[in-house]
Design a protein around this motif. Structure first.
Motif, mmCIF file in Angstrom:
data_model
loop_
_atom_site.group_PDB
_atom_site.id
_atom_site.type_symbol
_atom_site.label_atom_id
_atom_site.label_comp_id
_atom_site.label_asym_id
_atom_site.label_seq_id
_atom_site.Cartn_x
_atom_site.Cartn_y
_atom_site.Cartn_z
ATOM 1 N N ALA A 151 0.851 -1.191 0.000
ATOM 2 C CA ALA A 151 0.000 0.000 0.000
ATOM 3 C C ALA A 151 0.888 1.241 0.000
ATOM 4 O O ALA A 151 1.234 1.781 1.036
ATOM 5 N N GLN A 152 1.274 1.660 -1.182
ATOM 6 C CA GLN A 152 2.104 2.846 -1.335
ATOM 7 C C GLN A 152 1.725 3.554 -2.626
ATOM 8 O O GLN A 152 0.957 3.039 -3.428
ATOM 9 N N LEU A 153 2.280 4.722 -2.833
ATOM 10 C CA LEU A 153 1.938 5.524 -4.006
ATOM 11 C C LEU A 153 2.319 4.817 -5.306
ATOM 12 O O LEU A 153 1.581 4.871 -6.287
ATOM 13 N N TYR A 154 3.450 4.116 -5.321
ATOM 14 C CA TYR A 154 3.876 3.391 -6.516
ATOM 15 C C TYR A 154 2.860 2.317 -6.883
ATOM 16 O O TYR A 154 2.546 2.132 -8.061
ATOM 17 N N SER A 155 2.328 1.618 -5.901
ATOM 18 C CA SER A 155 1.308 0.598 -6.165
ATOM 19 C C SER A 155 0.063 1.220 -6.768
ATOM 20 O O SER A 155 -0.555 0.641 -7.663
ATOM 21 N N LEU A 156 -0.304 2.390 -6.287
ATOM 22 C CA LEU A 156 -1.458 3.095 -6.842
ATOM 23 C C LEU A 156 -1.193 3.492 -8.290
ATOM 24 O O LEU A 156 -2.068 3.339 -9.137
#
Length: 83
Positions: A57-62
């Motif tokens: 759950a991080q910005l890269y995953s988004l």
């Protein structure tokens, strides 16, 4: 990541992807489904091209999930127009 986190990530990715592709959402259920499918496809595409897929759950995953959701939405709209 937990199931709840995947659903929230899928909702966000589907919503953002819908706004990028057609400027309006497809509805909450379809946004979540397309977002989760997009997250999986985005992770697969990134791994296929040598980059890391979504790792948590991080910005890269988004970002990976949104790119996947955009791909899924483009295919979805192309198939819907063809029918």
């Amino acid at each position: 990541m937990s199931l709840i986190a995947w659903i929230i990530l899928g909702l966000l990715a589907g919503f953002i992807g819908s706004k990028l592709v057609n400027r309006r959402g497809e509805g909450i259920i379809l946004d979540v489904l397309l977002g989760v499918v997009g997250a999986v496809i985005g992770g697969w595409l990134f791994n296929r091209f040598g980059a890391a897929g979504g790792l948590g759950a991080q910005l890269y995953s988004l970002l990976v999930a949104v790119i996947g959701a955009v791909v899924v939405l483009l295919v979805y709209h192309a198939l819907r127009r063809a029918v």
